[in-house]
Write a protein that holds these residues in place. Sequence first.
Motif, PDB file in Angstrom:
ATOM      1  N   UNK A 134       0.912  -1.228   0.105  1.00 44.80           N
ATOM      2  CA  UNK A 134       0.125   0.085   0.057  1.00 44.80           C
ATOM      3  C   UNK A 134       0.946   1.371  -0.145  1.00 44.80           C
ATOM      4  N   UNK A 137       2.266   2.329  -3.001  1.00 44.67           N
ATOM      5  CA  UNK A 137       1.354   2.796  -4.225  1.00 44.67           C
ATOM      6  C   UNK A 137       1.913   4.359  -4.517  1.00 44.67           C
ATOM      7  N   UNK A 138       2.592   4.791  -3.626  1.00 50.51           N
ATOM      8  CA  UNK A 138       3.038   6.441  -3.890  1.00 50.51           C
ATOM      9  C   UNK A 138       4.127   6.346  -4.850  1.00 50.51           C
ATOM     10  N   UNK A 143       2.392   1.929  -8.255  1.00 53.28           N
ATOM     11  CA  UNK A 143       1.285   2.384  -9.031  1.00 53.28           C
ATOM     12  C   UNK A 143       0.883   1.715 -10.232  1.00 53.28           C
ATOM     13  N   UNK A 144       2.159   1.613 -10.955  1.00 61.35           N
ATOM     14  CA  UNK A 144       1.977   1.014 -12.263  1.00 61.35           C
ATOM     15  C   UNK A 144       1.543  -0.562 -12.065  1.00 61.35           C
ATOM     16  N   UNK A 145       2.116  -1.341 -10.969  1.00 62.12           N
ATOM     17  CA  UNK A 145       1.390  -2.456 -10.858  1.00 62.12           C
ATOM     18  C   UNK A 145       0.529  -3.016  -9.650  1.00 62.12           C
ATOM     19  N   UNK A 146      -0.254  -1.789  -9.691  1.00 63.55           N
ATOM     20  CA  UNK A 146      -1.356  -1.862  -8.250  1.00 63.55           C
ATOM     21  C   UNK A 146      -2.443  -2.789  -8.415  1.00 63.55           C
ATOM     22  N   UNK A 147      -2.473  -3.090  -9.945  1.00 66.56           N
ATOM     23  CA  UNK A 147      -3.732  -4.210 -10.278  1.00 66.56           C
ATOM     24  C   UNK A 147      -3.112  -5.600  -9.500  1.00 66.56           C
ATOM     25  N   UNK A 149      -1.812  -6.020  -6.866  1.00 65.02           N
ATOM     26  CA  UNK A 149      -1.736  -6.072  -5.369  1.00 65.02           C
ATOM     27  C   UNK A 149      -2.638  -7.180  -4.605  1.00 65.02           C
ATOM     28  N   UNK A 150      -4.209  -6.987  -5.185  1.00 66.20           N
ATOM     29  CA  UNK A 150      -4.968  -7.902  -4.431  1.00 66.20           C
ATOM     30  C   UNK A 150      -4.562  -9.586  -4.657  1.00 66.20           C
ATOM     31  N   UNK A 538      -4.827  -3.141   9.497  1.00 70.70           N
ATOM     32  CA  UNK A 538      -4.445  -1.879   8.816  1.00 70.70           C
ATOM     33  C   UNK A 538      -5.704  -1.142   8.259  1.00 70.70           C
ATOM     34  N   UNK A 539      -5.816   0.170   8.521  1.00 72.85           N
ATOM     35  CA  UNK A 539      -7.147   0.878   8.342  1.00 72.85           C
ATOM     36  C   UNK A 539      -7.140   0.941   6.714  1.00 72.85           C
ATOM     37  N   UNK A 540      -8.599   0.706   6.208  1.00 70.96           N
ATOM     38  CA  UNK A 540      -8.869   1.076   4.951  1.00 70.96           C
ATOM     39  C   UNK A 540      -8.944   0.028   4.022  1.00 70.96           C
ATOM     40  N   UNK A 541      -8.333  -1.275   4.536  1.00 69.45           N
ATOM     41  CA  UNK A 541      -8.613  -2.468   3.734  1.00 69.45           C
ATOM     42  C   UNK A 541      -9.415  -3.498   4.291  1.00 69.45           C
ATOM     43  N   UNK A 545     -10.592  -8.056  -0.108  1.00 67.53           N
ATOM     44  CA  UNK A 545      -9.534  -7.584  -1.039  1.00 67.53           C
ATOM     45  C   UNK A 545      -8.530  -8.738  -1.754  1.00 67.53           C
TER      46      UNK A 545
END
Lengths: 770, 191
Positions: A134, A137-138, A143-147, A149-150, A538-541, A545
């Motif tokens: 996470x 992602x910054x 970011x390019x490989x964020x797909x 991550x799940x 972890x907050x937010x996930x 996912x």
Amino acid sequence: MIAGLRAWGAAVGALALLTALAVATVDLRTDISFFLPDARTAETQALTQGLSQSGSVIMARLSGLPPQDLAALSDRFVQRMRGVEGVALVRNGRPHLPPDLREFLVANRYLLGPPVAPDHFETGSLEAGIARSLAGLGTTAGWAFRDLIPRDPMGRTRTVLTGLGRVEGPARRHGVWMDAADRALILIRLTAPSGDISAQSTALRAMETALAGETSVRLETSGPGLFALRASERIRAEMKCATLIASAAVALLLLAVFRAPRLLLLAGVPAGAGILTGILATQAIFGSVHGVAITFGAVLSGVAVDYPVHLFGHRRAGEAATATARRLGRPLLIGALTTAAGLAALTQSSFPGLAQIGVLAGVGMAVAYSVSRYLLSALAGAPPAPTVPAPGFWQGLWRRLGRRHGLRAAALGGFACLFALACLAAWRSDAPVWERDLSKLSVADSASRSLDGELRAALRLPDVRRAVLVIGDSDQTVLARQSALLGPLDDAVAAGRLGGYVAAARVLPTLAEQRARQAAMPNNSVLSGRLAAAAAAIDGVSAETFAPFADDIARQRGAEPLTPQAVAAGPLGPVFAAPWPVGAAGEDWAGLIALIPPAAFDATAYPWARTIDLAAVAGGIVQIYRDEALRLLAIGLAIGCVCLAIGIRAPGRIVRVLIPPVGAVALTAALLLAAGVPLTLFHLLAFLLVAGIGVDYSLFYPDYSADPEEGMRGLRSVAACCGTSVAVFATLAASSLPVLSAIGTVVAIGAALSFSLTVCTAGRAPSRAA
Amino acid sequence: MISGIRVLAAAVLLTAAGTAQAATWDLAALSDALSRRGNETVPFREERFVSFYDAPIVTTGTVRRDGDTIEKRTEQPTQETVLIQDDTVRVSTPEEGAQIVGIDDHPVLEGLVAALRATLAGRVEGLTDAFDVRLDGSRGDWTLMLVPRADRTAEALRSIALRGRAGRVRVIEILAGNGDRSVMTLLRDGG
């Protein structure tokens, strides 16, 4: 006349049929396999493996534009080439991962690549991994490989990828590979092996199309497959040119000597039928025919071109063609048998190429003999009119030769002196007797060889001079042993002693290791529980996912472990060096680790590993090849002599018949060595041809005791044969290809010497001289 | 005397600016306004939104323009420098060093690079090759919408929206095909 026409029709029809059959059935090969033995050792197999692996590689260099424009062009070129069928990989220095390769690596990421930490799937590690992903992602890459991550929150794909691409490529300018002179470098891998000439030519055409309109751009290419392609194109072109010139010379010569156009047609029939049948026989026995075997087989059975000349030239005025054939049957048979026996020995070679030459030329000789002896008379024409006017020139020459036996003896002495001098010069010469360099056997010229070396070095491809060979009792042992070497190899890379390496074990662990990894993977419910705990921290996930991750692990946990064969057949295949079985029984396995210069890595500490020099292995093969050829030729020569002895029976005549071929071969060899020309296999084959020619000359050359008319005819036909041989082979000697020029030189000199020695040693007619 | 010339020059410049202002607000005018800005360094704050994460990923740093070179330097939370020079994008991190990224492999990057170069270096008209370009609003508050033409790109990149005032870009919003989005705010006028 009508019968003659019908016979001609039948002959042309038969030849056309044979040609059609050959075109339809023959599987023509033009790759390097001709030069390689049925490899018995891991070393020689490493050579074959190395060649076939790098076989589909094409190296390209673009120049002619400023660096920035060239970089843009390199990108456009790569994009176009990636769409071409049969192209597996195209790289120009930009990171590139084909979609199928990416999917393969992602789907098998826990089976492939470096070891997985024991606590990798613990809740704490999962939490840390997710948090890291996470945070990542910054960044641009994250970011390019964020797909991903799940499916891969632990970033394992990246670990596998990093391990895969550790080899440093060439330097980059404007983002693409460029050499020191700012020329763009591109590496292409084809799916087809290097032996597939048509795939090479398709790829080459696609490359030219990809550069269409770029008039100022220069494209240079090299690669083992392209070598084969260009060699075959050049041989074809040069042979075509040589054939044209030689045919014209032969036609003029035969016309001048015999003034009979019909002979020109006759001359080609037996040899043509012989070569075509020989090719078909080779195909039937070996399942394919090598282009080089056709070239040499055709040249060797080309002795048969002389047969119609003898039949025509020896024909007495008013004699029926069948009668001439019957009268000459014996020398014809002895000559053909002697040559065929010499060739038969070659069929026993362990080098498929040499064995093919033996079969092709041996069968060719036998067929050419049969056609000449039994069928040619039908074509020779019915009217046995005073076939040829007996020109005063030949009669005068015959009479003078017959009288001057003193001169002939002196000439013989002269040849002996020349031989002694040549031997002395050869003895004192520093030049090696045998060519040691396999590349000299290749048909490529030195310019394209040096371009190949330049591109190979610029692209930092593995060194052919150094590689590590790992031996084991199974492919798994080889992989296990290779992975034991990975540490020392990485150390050498880190220390700068090694430029990089390519090893199967770097990508693929053993089946046992893969099973251990599978056993260490938690089952689905355990993993889901841990994921839920990790996500909750972890907050937010949410844990849902990462359901794709749990599914992926479940799948890899239950998957069949990957065998080297499976990997080699997959998208990694083009860059994966799978271990191979050594020997027919497959009791041993070997794997090659390619080293990239500087290749200062020593594997002597490991009893199952050897550092080998592929160039030296190749050199060793040349030596085996040549030794074997030499041995087989000696056997063939002995069989030939036996045939000759049985055929002739009179000891004195046997010696006389043997002097020209043996003398011509010995003197030619001595002259070549005195001139500092190292001998190759091709020279040995050419000697075989000289011997065959020499035997024929001395068999067909009459004794000086013969009837003057008979003697004139014999002298004339042997002289015509010699003239045509010298014309044909002198043309070949002028070729720019080392192979063709070697044969041409040897046979042209050898034929002239054979003729001279025949003239000098023929029976002295004691009755008349006395 | 010198101050007199200065006043005169200022007057001329003002008149020119007034003329430009009076003209229609179109791509050429935007391009012109953007290209008048010299080299500068501007702080940014970027928020990224991804479907599977409820919180935005916030990064901060600076964007520097120097001629044709653009450098985006992220300081927080992870250091990273993206250097766009010619057609090359060089991404460097303290751990991994410099790595060259193929623009072609990352359509999103391609969009970002195109947008950054065009707007920060004033080459808006060149964008029409790759994007459907729409300019809305006025000189004082404009929005430039870029929608990629190529399907290949459209999968990964739905649109890029740039908002600004005269020659100054304030916000770059990139919308990915799957709904993920990043909003980059350029915080202060450098010049």
